[in-house]
Design a protein around this motif. Structure first.
Motif, PDB file in Angstrom:
ATOM      1  N   MET A   1       0.832  -1.189   0.000  1.00 21.27           N
ATOM      2  CA  MET A   1       0.000   0.000   0.000  1.00 21.27           C
ATOM      3  C   MET A   1       0.875   1.251   0.000  1.00 21.27           C
ATOM      4  SD  MET A   1      -2.998   1.053   2.641  1.00 21.27           S
ATOM      5  CE  MET A   1      -2.701   2.570   3.486  1.00 21.27           C
ATOM      6  N   ILE A   2       0.514   2.198  -0.832  1.00 18.29           N
ATOM      7  CA  ILE A   2       1.227   3.474  -0.891  1.00 18.29           C
ATOM      8  C   ILE A   2       0.692   4.370   0.216  1.00 18.29           C
ATOM      9  CG2 ILE A   2       1.646   5.515  -2.295  1.00 18.29           C
ATOM     10  CD1 ILE A   2       1.271   3.767  -4.760  1.00 18.29           C
ATOM     11  N   ASN A   3       1.581   5.049   0.921  1.00 18.75           N
ATOM     12  CA  ASN A   3       1.164   5.999   1.945  1.00 18.75           C
ATOM     13  C   ASN A   3       1.309   7.410   1.398  1.00 18.75           C
ATOM     14  OD1 ASN A   3       0.505   4.212   4.043  1.00 18.75           O
ATOM     15  ND2 ASN A   3       2.657   3.962   4.546  1.00 18.75           N
ATOM     16  N   LEU A   4       0.168   8.043   1.174  1.00 13.51           N
ATOM     17  CA  LEU A   4       0.153   9.419   0.697  1.00 13.51           C
ATOM     18  C   LEU A   4      -0.411  10.313   1.787  1.00 13.51           C
ATOM     19  CD1 LEU A   4      -1.196   8.919  -2.940  1.00 13.51           C
ATOM     20  CD2 LEU A   4       1.185   9.127  -2.182  1.00 13.51           C
ATOM     21  N   PHE A   5      -0.005  11.566   1.751  1.00  9.69           N
ATOM     22  CA  PHE A   5      -0.433  12.541   2.740  1.00  9.69           C
ATOM     23  C   PHE A   5      -0.902  13.791   2.018  1.00  9.69           C
ATOM     24  CE2 PHE A   5       2.396   9.548   4.591  1.00  9.69           C
ATOM     25  CZ  PHE A   5       1.825   9.265   5.814  1.00  9.69           C
ATOM     26  N   VAL A   6      -1.880  14.439   2.606  1.00  7.39           N
ATOM     27  CA  VAL A   6      -2.508  15.592   1.982  1.00  7.39           C
ATOM     28  C   VAL A   6      -2.292  16.817   2.856  1.00  7.39           C
ATOM     29  CG1 VAL A   6      -4.725  16.538   1.204  1.00  7.39           C
ATOM     30  CG2 VAL A   6      -4.261  14.098   0.938  1.00  7.39           C
ATOM     31  N   ARG A  55      -7.990   7.027  -3.283  1.00  8.10           N
ATOM     32  CA  ARG A  55      -8.723   6.217  -2.305  1.00  8.10           C
ATOM     33  C   ARG A  55      -7.863   5.020  -1.874  1.00  8.10           C
ATOM     34  NH1 ARG A  55     -14.645   5.085  -2.935  1.00  8.10           N
ATOM     35  NH2 ARG A  55     -14.181   5.692  -5.057  1.00  8.10           N
ATOM     36  N   GLY A  56      -7.767   4.813  -0.591  1.00  5.63           N
ATOM     37  CA  GLY A  56      -7.002   3.692  -0.064  1.00  5.63           C
ATOM     38  C   GLY A  56      -5.507   3.967   0.040  1.00  5.63           C
ATOM     39  N   GLU A  57      -5.050   5.086  -0.515  1.00  5.80           N
ATOM     40  CA  GLU A  57      -3.622   5.413  -0.467  1.00  5.80           C
ATOM     41  C   GLU A  57      -3.324   6.570   0.488  1.00  5.80           C
ATOM     42  OE1 GLU A  57      -2.192   6.101  -4.441  1.00  5.80           O
ATOM     43  OE2 GLU A  57      -3.201   4.333  -5.214  1.00  5.80           O
ATOM     44  N   ILE A  58      -4.353   7.363   0.818  1.00  2.00           N
ATOM     45  CA  ILE A  58      -4.152   8.510   1.712  1.00  2.00           C
ATOM     46  C   ILE A  58      -4.153   8.025   3.154  1.00  2.00           C
ATOM     47  CG2 ILE A  58      -5.106  10.695   2.557  1.00  2.00           C
ATOM     48  CD1 ILE A  58      -6.296  11.138  -0.243  1.00  2.00           C
ATOM     49  N   SER A  59      -3.035   8.258   3.831  1.00  5.72           N
ATOM     50  CA  SER A  59      -2.913   7.860   5.233  1.00  5.72           C
ATOM     51  C   SER A  59      -3.432   8.931   6.179  1.00  5.72           C
ATOM     52  CB  SER A  59      -1.456   7.560   5.568  1.00  5.72           C
ATOM     53  OG  SER A  59      -1.017   6.444   4.839  1.00  5.72           O
ATOM     54  N   HIS A  60      -3.226  10.209   5.805  1.00  2.00           N
ATOM     55  CA  HIS A  60      -3.610  11.301   6.696  1.00  2.00           C
ATOM     56  C   HIS A  60      -3.666  12.599   5.909  1.00  2.00           C
ATOM     57  CE1 HIS A  60      -4.205  12.136  11.026  1.00  2.00           C
ATOM     58  NE2 HIS A  60      -3.876  13.373  10.686  1.00  2.00           N
ATOM     59  N   ALA A  61      -4.563  13.481   6.321  1.00  2.27           N
ATOM     60  CA  ALA A  61      -4.645  14.817   5.736  1.00  2.27           C
ATOM     61  C   ALA A  61      -4.374  15.844   6.826  1.00  2.27           C
ATOM     62  CB  ALA A  61      -6.023  15.049   5.124  1.00  2.27           C
ATOM     63  N   LEU A  91     -13.488  15.679   4.102  1.00  2.00           N
ATOM     64  CA  LEU A  91     -12.550  14.742   4.739  1.00  2.00           C
ATOM     65  C   LEU A  91     -13.301  13.787   5.671  1.00  2.00           C
ATOM     66  CD1 LEU A  91      -9.622  17.181   5.648  1.00  2.00           C
ATOM     67  CD2 LEU A  91      -9.693  15.539   3.749  1.00  2.00           C
ATOM     68  N   GLN A  92     -14.212  14.329   6.458  1.00  2.00           N
ATOM     69  CA  GLN A  92     -14.979  13.496   7.378  1.00  2.00           C
ATOM     70  C   GLN A  92     -15.870  12.521   6.621  1.00  2.00           C
ATOM     71  OE1 GLN A  92     -17.079  16.243   9.922  1.00  2.00           O
ATOM     72  NE2 GLN A  92     -15.225  16.831  11.017  1.00  2.00           N
ATOM     73  N   PRO A  97      -8.602  10.193   7.927  1.00  2.00           N
ATOM     74  CA  PRO A  97      -8.077  10.772   9.157  1.00  2.00           C
ATOM     75  C   PRO A  97      -7.404  12.105   8.835  1.00  2.00           C
ATOM     76  CG  PRO A  97      -6.788   8.846   8.507  1.00  2.00           C
ATOM     77  CD  PRO A  97      -7.902   8.978   7.534  1.00  2.00           C
ATOM     78  N   TYR A  98      -7.625  13.084   9.702  1.00  5.45           N
ATOM     79  CA  TYR A  98      -7.032  14.391   9.446  1.00  5.45           C
ATOM     80  C   TYR A  98      -6.701  15.080  10.760  1.00  5.45           C
ATOM     81  CZ  TYR A  98     -11.467  16.688  10.618  1.00  5.45           C
ATOM     82  OH  TYR A  98     -12.579  17.136  11.274  1.00  5.45           O
TER      83      TYR A  98
END
Length: 158
Positions: A1-6, A55-61, A91-92, A97-98
Motif C-alpha cells: 500500500m502506498i502511503n500518501l499525505f494531503v 482512495r485507499g492510499e491517503i494515510s492522513h490529511a 474529509l470526514q 483521518p485528518y
C-alpha cells in the motif's frame, strides 16, 4: 500500500497537495470554486473527485486551522470559514483521518516565523525546484502553503 499525505490550504483561493511519505510531490489541485449568486463557494464535488483518485492510499490529511483575522470583513470571514468547513466535511465524509494544523505550527517547522507571506513560496521553490506551478504568484502561494502544511504533518524537515 502506498502511503500518501494531503496538505490543505483552505479557502476559495487555496490548494490541496498530495505528497508521499518521503515528502515527494505527487499532485495538487487549486481549490475549485463555483459561483453562487455573487459569491464564490468551494466546489465540493470536484474536491472529493480529486481525493477519490487516491482512495485507499491517503494515510492522513493536514488541514490548516483557520480563524478570524484582524481587519478582515465579516462577509469575507464567513466565506473563508464556509470554504474551510466544506473541505473539513469532505474529509470526514470520506472517512479520511485528518489533523488541524495552526499556521504558527507549520510555519515554525518550515523556518518561516517572522517572514513575509511570499517566504513560503520561496521555501517551497527551494524544496521543489521542478514544480513550475509554484512560479505563479497567487496560486503558487497556495500550493506552497499546502506543501509546507503536508510536510509539517509528516515531520519532514523543511
Amino acid at each position: 500500500m502506498i502511503n500518501l499525505f494531503v496538505g490543505i490550504d483552505p479557502g476559495c483561493s487555496g490548494a490541496i497537495v498530495v505528497i508521499s511519505e518521503s515528502g515527494e510531490y505527487v499532485s495538487h489541485l487549486n481549490t475549485p470554486t463555483v459561483k453562487v449568486g455573487t459569491k464564490s463557494r468551494v466546489n465540493g464535488a470536484q474536491v472529493a473527485t480529486f481525493l477519490l483518485q487516491y482512495r485507499g492510499e491517503i494515510s492522513h490529511a493536514y488541514l490548516e486551522q483557520v480563524g478570524a483575522m484582524p481587519g478582515q470583513g465579516v462577509s469575507s470571514m464567513f466565506t473563508f470559514g464556509h470554504a474551510a468547513g466544506n473541505v473539513e466535511g469532505i474529509l470526514q465524509g470520506m472517512f479520511l483521518p485528518y489533523s488541524l494544523v495552526t499556521p504558527q505550527a507549520w510555519k515554525k517547522s518550515a523556518g518561516l516565523i517572522g517572514s513575509d507571506k511570499d517566504a513560503a513560496r520561496s521555501r517551497a521553490i527551494q524544496l521543489y525546484p521542478s514544480l513550475r506551478a509554484l512560479d505563479a504568484k497567487a496560486k503558487g502561494q497556495a500550493i506552497a502553503d499546502a506543501l509546507l502544511i503536508a510536510r509539517h504533518g509528516l515531520g519532514v524537515k523543511s
